[in-house]
Design a protein around this motif. Structure first.
Motif, PDB file in Angstrom:
ATOM      1  N   ARG A 102      12.118 -19.123  29.099  1.00 33.05           N
ATOM      2  CA  ARG A 102      13.345 -18.547  28.566  1.00 33.05           C
ATOM      3  C   ARG A 102      14.220 -19.661  27.881  1.00 33.05           C
ATOM      4  O   ARG A 102      14.962 -19.568  26.722  1.00 33.05           O
ATOM      5  N   ASP A 166      14.972 -12.660  36.211  1.00 37.01           N
ATOM      6  CA  ASP A 166      14.320 -14.049  36.318  1.00 37.01           C
ATOM      7  C   ASP A 166      13.243 -14.222  36.928  1.00 37.01           C
ATOM      8  O   ASP A 166      12.896 -13.315  38.059  1.00 37.01           O
ATOM      9  N   LEU A 192      20.261 -11.677  45.992  1.00 40.93           N
ATOM     10  CA  LEU A 192      19.993 -12.899  46.497  1.00 40.93           C
ATOM     11  C   LEU A 192      20.999 -13.894  46.336  1.00 40.93           C
ATOM     12  O   LEU A 192      22.137 -13.637  45.824  1.00 40.93           O
ATOM     13  N   GLY A 193      21.009 -15.137  46.930  1.00 41.84           N
ATOM     14  CA  GLY A 193      22.020 -15.895  47.013  1.00 41.84           C
ATOM     15  C   GLY A 193      23.111 -15.550  48.004  1.00 41.84           C
ATOM     16  O   GLY A 193      24.247 -15.937  47.889  1.00 41.84           O
ATOM     17  N   LEU A 242      21.958 -20.547  45.889  1.00 38.82           N
ATOM     18  CA  LEU A 242      22.452 -21.023  47.241  1.00 38.82           C
ATOM     19  C   LEU A 242      23.637 -20.772  47.396  1.00 38.82           C
ATOM     20  O   LEU A 242      24.686 -20.878  46.844  1.00 38.82           O
TER      21      LEU A 242
ATOM     22  N   GLN B 349      23.192 -26.150  29.978  1.00 35.13           N
ATOM     23  CA  GLN B 349      22.859 -25.044  30.913  1.00 35.13           C
ATOM     24  C   GLN B 349      22.886 -23.612  30.763  1.00 35.13           C
ATOM     25  O   GLN B 349      22.789 -22.757  31.345  1.00 35.13           O
ATOM     26  N   LYS B 350      22.950 -23.633  29.027  1.00 35.33           N
ATOM     27  CA  LYS B 350      22.776 -21.985  29.017  1.00 35.33           C
ATOM     28  C   LYS B 350      21.168 -21.642  28.518  1.00 35.33           C
ATOM     29  O   LYS B 350      20.636 -22.569  28.279  1.00 35.33           O
ATOM     30  N   ASP B 351      21.018 -20.592  28.508  1.00 36.38           N
ATOM     31  CA  ASP B 351      19.629 -19.973  28.582  1.00 36.38           C
ATOM     32  C   ASP B 351      18.428 -20.524  29.691  1.00 36.38           C
ATOM     33  O   ASP B 351      17.592 -20.745  29.308  1.00 36.38           O
ATOM     34  N   VAL B 352      19.247 -20.909  30.768  1.00 32.10           N
ATOM     35  CA  VAL B 352      18.162 -21.223  31.908  1.00 32.10           C
ATOM     36  C   VAL B 352      17.815 -19.948  32.578  1.00 32.10           C
ATOM     37  O   VAL B 352      16.724 -19.704  32.972  1.00 32.10           O
ATOM     38  N   TYR B 353      18.865 -19.060  32.952  1.00 35.63           N
ATOM     39  CA  TYR B 353      18.505 -17.796  33.755  1.00 35.63           C
ATOM     40  C   TYR B 353      19.245 -16.653  32.846  1.00 35.63           C
ATOM     41  O   TYR B 353      20.169 -16.944  32.382  1.00 35.63           O
ATOM     42  N   TRP B 354      18.622 -15.695  32.858  1.00 34.81           N
ATOM     43  CA  TRP B 354      18.877 -14.685  32.384  1.00 34.81           C
ATOM     44  C   TRP B 354      20.441 -13.975  33.122  1.00 34.81           C
ATOM     45  O   TRP B 354      21.348 -14.009  32.436  1.00 34.81           O
ATOM     46  N   GLU B 355      20.391 -14.292  34.412  1.00 33.40           N
ATOM     47  CA  GLU B 355      21.532 -13.855  35.038  1.00 33.40           C
ATOM     48  C   GLU B 355      22.797 -14.818  34.736  1.00 33.40           C
ATOM     49  O   GLU B 355      24.061 -14.077  34.524  1.00 33.40           O
ATOM     50  N   ASP B 357      23.229 -16.003  31.866  1.00 38.22           N
ATOM     51  CA  ASP B 357      23.495 -15.826  30.495  1.00 38.22           C
ATOM     52  C   ASP B 357      24.208 -14.476  30.496  1.00 38.22           C
ATOM     53  O   ASP B 357      24.758 -13.999  29.234  1.00 38.22           O
ATOM     54  N   HIS B 358      24.238 -13.629  31.399  1.00 38.43           N
ATOM     55  CA  HIS B 358      24.839 -12.249  31.476  1.00 38.43           C
ATOM     56  C   HIS B 358      25.545 -11.858  32.719  1.00 38.43           C
ATOM     57  O   HIS B 358      25.252 -11.490  33.766  1.00 38.43           O
ATOM     58  N   LYS B 363      23.725 -10.004  39.590  1.00 35.38           N
ATOM     59  CA  LYS B 363      23.698  -9.179  40.922  1.00 35.38           C
ATOM     60  C   LYS B 363      23.589 -10.131  41.879  1.00 35.38           C
ATOM     61  O   LYS B 363      23.819  -9.642  43.099  1.00 35.38           O
ATOM     62  N   SER B 364      22.894 -11.290  41.659  1.00 33.63           N
ATOM     63  CA  SER B 364      22.939 -12.467  42.904  1.00 33.63           C
ATOM     64  C   SER B 364      24.040 -12.981  42.916  1.00 33.63           C
ATOM     65  O   SER B 364      25.045 -13.126  41.983  1.00 33.63           O
ATOM     66  N   GLU B 365      24.467 -13.756  44.146  1.00 36.55           N
ATOM     67  CA  GLU B 365      25.321 -14.493  44.281  1.00 36.55           C
ATOM     68  C   GLU B 365      25.113 -16.126  44.487  1.00 36.55           C
ATOM     69  O   GLU B 365      23.930 -16.476  44.280  1.00 36.55           O
ATOM     70  N   ARG B 367      25.141 -20.405  44.145  1.00 34.32           N
ATOM     71  CA  ARG B 367      25.260 -21.365  43.329  1.00 34.32           C
ATOM     72  C   ARG B 367      23.723 -21.321  42.492  1.00 34.32           C
ATOM     73  O   ARG B 367      22.907 -21.533  43.221  1.00 34.32           O
ATOM     74  N   LEU B 368      23.745 -21.240  41.171  1.00 31.79           N
ATOM     75  CA  LEU B 368      22.483 -21.354  40.473  1.00 31.79           C
ATOM     76  C   LEU B 368      22.115 -22.751  39.874  1.00 31.79           C
ATOM     77  O   LEU B 368      20.998 -22.961  39.672  1.00 31.79           O
ATOM     78  N   PHE B 369      23.312 -23.351  39.788  1.00 32.86           N
ATOM     79  CA  PHE B 369      23.222 -24.744  39.245  1.00 32.86           C
ATOM     80  C   PHE B 369      23.614 -25.732  40.240  1.00 32.86           C
ATOM     81  O   PHE B 369      24.484 -25.416  40.937  1.00 32.86           O
TER      82      PHE B 369
END
Lengths: 325, 371
Positions: A102, A166, A192-193, A242, B349-355, B357-358, B363-365, B367-369
């Protein structure tokens, strides 16, 4: 509510998602005709047929890479690794291709693949089959990492993982496969998360995930009864993303932390957690952050000794008493 | 050069075409004059684009900084392979290749401005400056990269073929690799899966004789394409200096994939005039005389030009105009790249996860980063 095993819960999640979305394909070694090396996929071939439930040769780099490629064109492959330990022979496909495609395409491509299978020690299969790579996986931005501890969580999280756009790496546990838990018959998903406080307490927070949740809950009972120590058990459920807010809230309440994980200590998931806790809750801590890990050596074969190499309820109790001292 | 002569060794897929009359092969005889000219034009556009990129690599930008960083693996000399193969693409055919990917990107129809901007690391690049030379992608043109690890793209290409078959589409996944890739395990795993599952993939080995600085004689036992026999796959070999010859052979293999859903392997002999990458001083493993011999006798653009002149499709004047246009296009792409802005630190940090970026569809909760 019916009691089903962790294994059945995963199977039900697979079956429901296979029925819901024709793009979902289950693929892996022995998943179809053999009914699964650990019987997770038992009966799926009979229900969904060989186009949806696909046996692969022993060829992880090949079939995981194939799944990544197929996912770029809209297939939602759920790939089974017989053991997550075998990720090492597919590392390039998992952590170069799935994790990076991606980003390297500037957001043009997404890779909705799930790779699942057991990742645990404690079954006397030696160092090659006992890896717990959640820290290695989670070190790669672009991927999601899930480690469920109970049947209820495994089902709800796997359904979310399959619907996720993802790449999601789902780490199960052979020792938990037979554990029963309450799972509703009505459909549900768990995002998730989102961490889950598996036991409320006031004196110390155990931050943990996977089978160590079960050890920690057993230890907490003994600690309450024999030592009058009230332990809160926070199950992360997902490593990346997380839910650190739940961790923080618990730490601010108890002011003491023990991290319990089936990881080797160097650069483990707990290492990251400890950094974040001291950074964001330093003033709330009444003592240093403690950690209980697998003893730092390759997984030993010797059955009684392996039990002691891994976290277990006895080691958790000792670690809590040390943290409270 | 320590390669075997490029005799047609088309053992399984019977060749109906003699070595001397590729222009008369049905797939080529059917070409209009315009289409013939387009093949030539695409090859020369690739050549001029890459020559321009090399000049940019070797010069500084107006601020004294680097125009192009990292690696630059030039395709110069190999143009007939990508152009010949990609000219046969239908709407359900897909392409994936390794890191020497500029030629394929232009051959599938990507605009050269974002391609050059990507080399410059600009936000207007085809991957927003996040991929670089080795990682061009264009899913809208059925082009899936652009992959940096030798052989790592071959299972992915097999997966594209798997998806086509699963979705009931009659297409083929052209999966390119270099001659160095054939010794990677992932390639053999992909061969086995493709044949076992009857997947519509054509594995294209672009054999330029050297895996980096190691000749074929020093790296690979036996004939490369013949390894397909071990997986019960058809294979073929051809000279890659004549775009008509490439098309004649590839057409048969693509038909095998599309019509019979059978994989096959094609070995196309070609030659690169430049080093493995721009960082390769190219003075240790082959002679200048060898390079000159290819350049003088087998250059795919010259071969094509001579045929088009002989066919009366082009004149010296019209050929010169095409070249001038290709040079201007390359220059324009460099101007575009030069004038474009870099990504900002906020873009990292853009274009790392689809989520991520949208965010409204997330749907997830949690911290992604992390920091």
């Amino acid at each position: 509510m019916p009691q089903i095993t962790y294994r059945e819960a995963i199977r039900h999640a697979l079956a429901e998602e296979l029925a819901r979305d024709p793009n979902v394909v289950v693929m892996g070694e022995e998943v179809a005709q053999f009914n699964g090396a650990y019987k997770v996929t038992d009966g799926l071939l009979a229900t969904f047929g060989p186009t949806r439930i696909v046996d692969t040769p022993i060829s992880e780099a090949g079939f995981i890479g194939l799944g990544v490629g197929a996912s770029m064109l809209g297939i939602r492959p759920v790939m089974e690794l017989m053991f997550w330990s075998f990720y090492s022979v597919a590392f390039d496909q998992i952590l170069n291709n799935a994790a990076n495609v991606r980003y390297m395409s500037g957001g043009q491509i997404n890779c909705p693949i799930v790779i699942r299978g057991p990742a645990n020690g404690g079954t006397n299969v030696g160092a090659t089959h006992s890896h717990t790579p959640e820290n290695v996986l989670a070190n790669h931005p672009g991927v999601k990492v899930v480690v469920p501890a109970t049947a209820y969580d495994a089902k709800g999280l796997l359904k979310s993982a399959i619907r996720d756009n993802d790449p999601v790496f789902f780490l199960e546990n052979t020792i938990l496969y037979g554990d029963k838990g309450e799972v509703p018959e009505a459909e549900y998903v768990i995002p998730l998360g989102k961490a889950d406080v598996k036991r409320a307490g006031t004196d110390l927070t155990i931050v943990t995930y996977g089978r160590c949740v079960i050890h920690s809950l057993k230890a907490a009972e003994v600690l309450e009864k024999d030592h009058g120590i009230s332990v809160e058990v926070v199950d992360l459920r997902t490593i990346r993303p997380l839910d650190f807010d739940t961790v923080l809230a618990s730490v601010k309440k108890t002011n003491r932390v023990l991290i319990v994980e089936e990881q080797k200590p160097f650069a483990s998931v707990g290492t990251q957690l400890a950094y974040m806790i001291q950074r964001e809750a330093f003033d709330d801590l009444d003592g240093p952050i403690h950690r209980l890990t697998t003893i730092d050596a390759p997984a030993i074969y010797s059955p009684p000794v392996e039990t002691e190499q891994l976290p277990n309820p006895g080691r958790v109790i000792k670690a809590v008493l040390a943290a409270m001292a | 050069m320590s390669k075997k002569p490029s005799a047609i060794a088309d053992t399984k897929a019977e060749s109906a075409v003699k070595a001397t009359d590729y222009a008369l092969a049905p797939v080529n005889a059917a070409l209009s004059s315009t289409q013939r000219i387009e093949l030539y034009r695409t090859m020369i556009r690739i050549r001029r684009f890459e020559e321009r990129s090399l000049r940019a690599y070797q010069s500084k930008n107006p601020s004294g900084g680097t125009n192009i960083g990292g690696f630059l693996h030039l395709y110069i000399g190999q143009e007939a392979v990508a152009v010949g193969c990609c000219s046969l693409m239908g709407k359900n055919d897909h392409v994936i290749t390794a890191y020497r990917d500029h030629g394929h990107a232009i051959a599938v129809g990507m605009d050269t401005k974002p391609l050059m901007a990507e080399l410059y690391g600009k936000i207007t690049g085809c991957s927003k400056g996040k991929g670089g030379s080795m990682h061009y992608f264009s899913p809208d043109k059925n082009f899936w990269g652009g992959h940096g690890i030798v052989g790592g793209q071959v299972p992915l290409g097999t997966g594209l073929a798997y998806a086509l078959k699963y979705q009931g589409k009659k297409g083929a996944a052209m999966t390119f690799m270099g001659d160095g890739a054939v010794n990677q395990g992932a390639v053999h795993e992909a061969y086995n899966l493709a044949s076992l599952w009857n997947l519509p993939v054509v594995f294209v080995i672009e054999n330029n004789g050297y895996s980096m600085g190691t000749s074929q004689a020093r790296s690979s036992a036996g004939q490369l394409a013949k390894r397909a026999e071990g997986y019960d796959m058809a294979w073929g070999q051809c000279d890659g200096h004549d775009v008509y010859e490439v098309r004649a052979l590839m057409d048969k293999h693509l038909t095998l994939a599309r019509e019979q859903s059978r994989p096959s392997t094609v070995e196309i002999d070609t030659y690169r005039y430049r080093g493995h990458s721009v960082a390769d001083p190219d003075n240790t493993y082959r002679t200048k005389a060898e390079i000159e011999e290819y350049r003088n006798k087998k250059d795919p653009i010259q071969v094509s030009l001579q045929k088009l002149l002989a066919e009366g499709v082009l004149t010296e004047a019209s050929a010169g105009k095409i070249d001038a246009e290709a040079r201007a296009e390359a220059e324009n792409s460099a101007d575009f790249a030069d004038a474009s802005p870099y990504p900002t630190p906020d873009d990292i940090q853009k274009d790392v996860y689809w989520e991520s970026d949208h965010p409204t569809e997330r749907k997830s909760e949690g911290r992604l980063f992390f920091d």
